[in-house]
Write an enzyme that holds these catalytic residues in place. Structure first.
Site, mmCIF file in Angstrom:
data_model
loop_
_atom_site.group_PDB
_atom_site.id
_atom_site.type_symbol
_atom_site.label_atom_id
_atom_site.label_comp_id
_atom_site.label_asym_id
_atom_site.label_seq_id
_atom_site.Cartn_x
_atom_site.Cartn_y
_atom_site.Cartn_z
ATOM 1 N N ASN A 1 1.897 6.661 3.685
ATOM 2 C CA ASN A 1 2.030 5.711 4.711
ATOM 3 C C ASN A 1 3.544 4.567 4.216
ATOM 4 O OD1 ASN A 1 0.709 4.670 3.369
ATOM 5 N ND2 ASN A 1 -0.752 2.798 4.150
ATOM 6 N N GLU B 1 -3.170 -3.765 -9.194
ATOM 7 C CA GLU B 1 -2.205 -3.079 -9.197
ATOM 8 C C GLU B 1 -1.622 -4.046 -9.232
ATOM 9 O OE1 GLU B 1 -1.110 1.107 -8.123
ATOM 10 O OE2 GLU B 1 -2.775 0.751 -5.880
#
Ligand code: ADP
Length: 479
Positions: A147, A460
């Site tokens: 995606n 992250e």
């Protein structure tokens, strides 16, 4: 033919995979070599061989390479954005935005390479000094979903390299083009051979090799819950480090005192844009009863103006669903919602051809109303342009409903009340909280990640990325 990059060489594989445009399935973007398990092993070996030298490379060398990669990505934003929109199906402005994000990520981590932190402390023993420093983890396997074909590889590859690791990237089967373009840029950036390797191929063989190989010190994975569990089990068994970003069922709360237009815009943007194919997409809108009917009416009105068409055509608001399998999943959930007794207030119809007659996977955004928390459309991730509205009495019920999920990636609220906004920021059980903003759409320089079933391991992006990509060393010195 686009090949794999192993040890600085472009390498063919046992199979070839076509990359097809979901806006027009007659359009073949290119043929991409598929690596086999042995190529994954070769890539790991190349990364391992490159590690001793790269792990000691200077901050200046890392800065120069990452900065040059970022500059090239930004300079080619239109061309790379066009490729991204063509292979994934998000609109051209969204795709160009993703490319810019990827370029900025490389620039940010170029800077991070210059800022290795450390601490100097006095020991509890006389005459002894203590230093706490971070060293590279080793060879990392990076496994990415379809995606965000460029941004997710970028937000794993850039910190991995900035912190001195060697990389094997396995992108999603459906979108190899953007990852290949990134590999090509890095190949020409001055990186020593083997520091960055690209293996395109199936998760079940190429990906599985990375999970199980004892030479791979860490796996950073973004994808489905099912695969994430497999990553966790395999890495735990061999005590490798792992980091998972998986699904979401992100709530967006609308309170009676919200600015109506702003709330509708947030729901529209994070429910339907990028075809709802974002892990930060809102899929549950939780609305208090005083504003509920006005909100639904305004949302349905706005939905009628959305243009679903070829991703690269000017004026398109929503591109196609990524492929036939995802479309089937979206339609299945729309059928489930109806069977569960929810009202399909708008959308949910498929067109097999766009306005120009090109064959593709076009689905008009769907809105369910009068839904209840236990319905599967409110508990399971659909990953399409399908939004459901739940009516609640007040803020307390809204907050409880928002938190009543197995996931915890992003959570949003529309309100003009400082008290409710402040309370929600503290009590929303999610890694990221948005006030008067869509749940999707985040900055590139701050931590990204969730709680509960959405994520596992350190965050992250931003400075926090160092927690995954480095190991801590504590050194004692007697002067
Ligand atoms: P999605 O349904 O979004 O495609 P997946 O979890 O299937 O999510 O895929 C995300 C990434 O994980 C892809 O790159 C895919 O190839 C990879 N993958 C799938 N199965 C495995 C596996 N068994 N081992 C390692 N990687 C896998």
């Amino acid at each position: 033919m686009f090949k794999n990059l192993i040890g600085g060489e472009w390498v063919n594989g046992p199979r070839v995979s076509p990359n097809i445009n979901p806006s027009d399935t007659r359009d073949l973007i290119g043929l991409y070599a598929q690596a086999g398990p042995e190529h994954a092993q070769q890539a790991v070996a190349a990364a391992q061989a490159a590690f001793p030298s790269w792990s000691l490379s200077t901050p200046q060398q890392r800065f120069d390479i990452l900065d040059a990669a970022g500059t090239e990505i930004l300079a080619r934003r239109q061309e790379l954005g066009d490729l991204l929109a063509r292979e994934e199906g998000k609109t051209l402005p969204e795709a160009v935005g993703e490319v810019v994000r990827a370029g900025n990520i490389f620039k940010f981590f170029a800077g991070e390479a210059l800022r290795p932190g450390g601490e100097a402390l006095a020991s509890v023993r006389p005459g002894v000094g203590v230093e706490v420093t971070r060293e590279p983890l080793g060879v990392v396997g990076l496994i990415t979903p379809w995606n965000f074909p460029l941004a997710i590889p970028a937000w794993k590859v850039a910190p991995a390299l900035a912190h001195g690791n060697c990389v094997v990237l396995k992108p999603a089967e459906r979108v190899p083009g953007s990852a290949w373009a990134l590999a090509d840029i890095l190949h020409r950036s001055g990186l020593p051979r083997g520091v960055f390797n690209l293996v395109m191929g199936r998760g079940s063989d190429v990906g599985a090799v990375l999970l199980g190989d004892p030479r791979v010190a860490g796996i950073s994975f973004t994808g489905s819950v099912v695969t994430g569990r497999r990553v966790a089990a395999t890495c735990t068994a061999r005590m490798a480090r792992f980091q998972l970003e998986m699904g979401g069922k992100n709530p967006f709360v609308v309170l009676d005192d919200a600015d109506l237009d702003g709330a509708v815009q947030c729901a529209l943007q994070s429910g339907f844009f990028s075809t709802g194919q974002r892990c930060t997409a809102s899929s549950r809108v939780i609305v208090t009863e005083g504003i509920h009917d006005r909100f639904v009416a305004a949302l349905v009105d706005r939905m009628k103006t959305l243009k679903v068409d070829d991703a690269r055509k000017p004026g398109t608001d929503i591109g196609p669903v990524v492929d036939e399998r995802q479309l089937a999943q979206d339609l299945e959930y729309i059928a489930i919602g109806r069977a569960e007794g929810a009202t399909l207030a708008a959308g949910g119809t498929v067109r097999e051809r766009n306005a120009d007659g090109a064959p593709g996977f076009y689905l008009s955004p769907a809105l369910f109303t009068e839904t209840s928390p236990a319905m599967r459309i409110n508990t399971e991730e659909i990953f399409g342009p399908v939004l459901s509205v739940q009516r609640v009495k007040n803020y307390d019920e809204a907050l409880a409903t928002a938190n009543d999920t197995a996931f915890g990636l992003a959570s949003g609220i529309a309100t003009t009340s400082l008290r409710h906004a402040t309370h929600f920021k503290r009590h929303a059980q999610a890694g990221m909280v948005m006030v008067n903003l869509p749940t999707a759409g985040v900055d590139y320089h701050v931590p990204f990640g969730g709680r509960k079933g959405s994520s596992h391991g350190p965050r992250e992006q931003g400075r926090h990325a160092a927690e995954f990509y480095t190991v801590v060393k504590t050194a004692y010195t007697q002067a």
